[in-house]
Design a protein around this motif. Structure first.
Motif, PDB file in Angstrom:
ATOM      1  N   PRO A   1      61.713  39.904   4.180  1.00  0.00           N
ATOM      2  CA  PRO A   1      60.685  40.323   5.071  1.00  0.00           C
ATOM      3  C   PRO A   1      59.874  39.181   5.683  1.00  0.00           C
ATOM      4  N   GLY A   2      59.452  39.327   6.881  1.00  0.00           N
ATOM      5  CA  GLY A   2      58.488  38.177   7.433  1.00  0.00           C
ATOM      6  C   GLY A   2      59.322  36.900   8.052  1.00  0.00           C
ATOM      7  N   GLN A   3      60.541  36.808   7.470  1.00  0.00           N
ATOM      8  CA  GLN A   3      61.393  35.613   8.028  1.00  0.00           C
ATOM      9  C   GLN A   3      62.248  35.942   9.309  1.00  0.00           C
ATOM     10  N   LEU A   4      62.559  35.265  10.196  1.00  0.00           N
ATOM     11  CA  LEU A   4      63.325  35.381  11.188  1.00  0.00           C
ATOM     12  C   LEU A   4      64.450  34.438  11.016  1.00  0.00           C
TER      13      LEU A   4
ATOM     14  N   GLU B   1      58.807  34.190  17.761  1.00  0.00           N
ATOM     15  CA  GLU B   1      57.700  34.542  17.241  1.00  0.00           C
ATOM     16  C   GLU B   1      57.295  36.296  17.408  1.00  0.00           C
ATOM     17  N   ALA B   2      57.569  36.403  18.597  1.00  0.00           N
ATOM     18  CA  ALA B   2      57.247  37.692  19.001  1.00  0.00           C
ATOM     19  C   ALA B   2      58.203  38.796  18.109  1.00  0.00           C
TER      20      ALA B   2
ATOM     21  N   ASP C   1      64.298  45.841  24.210  1.00  0.00           N
ATOM     22  CA  ASP C   1      62.919  46.217  24.553  1.00  0.00           C
ATOM     23  C   ASP C   1      62.407  45.787  22.995  1.00  0.00           C
ATOM     24  N   LEU C   2      61.092  45.108  22.971  1.00  0.00           N
ATOM     25  CA  LEU C   2      60.459  45.015  21.843  1.00  0.00           C
ATOM     26  C   LEU C   2      59.822  46.219  21.109  1.00  0.00           C
ATOM     27  N   ALA C   3      59.263  47.062  21.618  1.00  0.00           N
ATOM     28  CA  ALA C   3      58.667  48.029  21.246  1.00  0.00           C
ATOM     29  C   ALA C   3      59.579  49.017  20.641  1.00  0.00           C
TER      30      ALA C   3
ATOM     31  N   GLY D   1      59.090  42.429  13.176  1.00  0.00           N
ATOM     32  CA  GLY D   1      59.663  42.936  12.085  1.00  0.00           C
ATOM     33  C   GLY D   1      61.347  42.670  12.211  1.00  0.00           C
ATOM     34  N   VAL D   2      61.783  42.048  13.464  1.00  0.00           N
ATOM     35  CA  VAL D   2      63.050  41.510  13.590  1.00  0.00           C
ATOM     36  C   VAL D   2      63.552  40.437  12.652  1.00  0.00           C
ATOM     37  N   ARG D   3      64.453  40.422  11.609  1.00  0.00           N
ATOM     38  CA  ARG D   3      64.657  39.503  10.826  1.00  0.00           C
ATOM     39  C   ARG D   3      65.884  38.540  10.843  1.00  0.00           C
ATOM     40  N   ARG D   4      66.743  38.667  11.987  1.00  0.00           N
ATOM     41  CA  ARG D   4      67.748  37.985  12.513  1.00  0.00           C
ATOM     42  C   ARG D   4      68.148  37.995  13.700  1.00  0.00           C
ATOM     43  N   LEU D   5      68.420  36.789  14.273  1.00  0.00           N
ATOM     44  CA  LEU D   5      68.631  36.701  15.720  1.00  0.00           C
ATOM     45  C   LEU D   5      69.957  35.992  16.130  1.00  0.00           C
TER      46      LEU D   5
END
Length: 268
Positions: free
Chosen positions: A14-17, A209-210, A182-184, A215-219
């Motif tokens: 949590p808190g990481q991407l 960062e956004a 959609d970020l929301a 709360g997204v943790r993986r991209l």
């Protein structure tokens, strides 16, 4: 260096991407590591295309295993492999493939529902989780409804939430929603599960960062990097065949530096 599934799990805290520049062959794996990767993941489309196959579940099993073995010869990071729908509707056959990948040092997989009913992916997840504890394998369950266009827009979020709950209960370690921009909505879905939420880099998606704050943790990059590389290659080939010339690309790799990277990465 030997990497483990626990190492890969830790990158999803949590808190990481965790940002994954998806690779498809040993050369792209070396470049990803030089570019600052903390882990590697394959793109099923890019890997299939690099071997002369179409994407969409047609890659022969042995071709996949051979390709992963070659990548592992230069890889020093945790590796996750996209296996589409597992190249089978039989959960036992999917398990057999995953066990073969683990023998090659793979610590994670992507497994998708595709165009199949969610019950089928649920059965595959349960078969994998029963045989393979989290300490051996990170399972990223991919939900394809945002990509497929099979549902009206107003139904996508509720359907995604229901699938997320189903796959979480079946043993998934992460949840992947490619096509969601959609970020929301991403924030609400990330809040709805304790598991890491994975998105794919997509037009309209905000920056790292956004996403992390949502709360997204993986991209993941998906096949985008392959398409960019091969798009430039096709352009160069057309120019060469038409005019006998090549573009002087400022970003072209330096021969000596690239050769040194490949030499240093090769495992003995």
């Amino acid at each position: 260096m030997t990497t483990t599934a626990q190492d890969f799990h830790a990158l999803h805290a949590p808190g990481q991407l965790l940002i994954l520049a998806n690779v498809w062959d040993p050369g792209s794996a070396v470049l990803a590591q030089q570019g600052g990767a903390r882990a590697l993941a394959t793109s099923s489309a890019a890997l299939a295309w690099s071997l002369g196959h179409a994407d969409g579940g047609v890659l022969p099993r042995q071709d996949l295993l051979d390709a992963i073995a070659r990548i592992q010869q230069v890889n020093h990071l945790p590796l996750s492999v996209d296996i589409e729908e597992g190249y089978s509707q039989d959960p036992g056959m999917v398990l057999s493939l995953v066990q073969a990948l683990i023998e090659l040092g793979v610590v994670g997989i992507n497994l998708e529902d595709g165009h199949q009913p969610p019950e089928l992916l649920e059965a595959k997840l349960r078969a994998l989780r029963q045989a393979l504890p989290r300490s051996r394998l990170f399972i990223n369950a991919r939900i394809d409804t945002y990509l497929s266009g099979r549902l009206p827009a107003e139904a996508l979020e509720d359907d995604a939430r229901a699938r997320m709950q189903r796959y979480e209960a079946a043993g998934a370690d992460g949840l992947f929603l490619p096509g969601l921009s959609d970020l929301a909505v991403a924030r609400r879905l990330a809040d709805a599960t304790p598991l890491p939420l994975n998105l794919m880099s997509w037009p309209g998606l905000p920056g790292a960062e956004a996403l992390r704050q949502a709360g997204v943790r993986r991209l993941s990059a998906g096949a985008a990097l392959f398409k960019s590389c091969y798009g430039a290659l096709l352009q160069d080939m057309e120019l060469l065949h038409r005019q006998g010339e090549l573009l002087d690309r400022a970003q072209a790799l330096d021969y000596a530096r690239t050769n040194a990277w490949m030499s240093a990465a090769r495992k003995t």
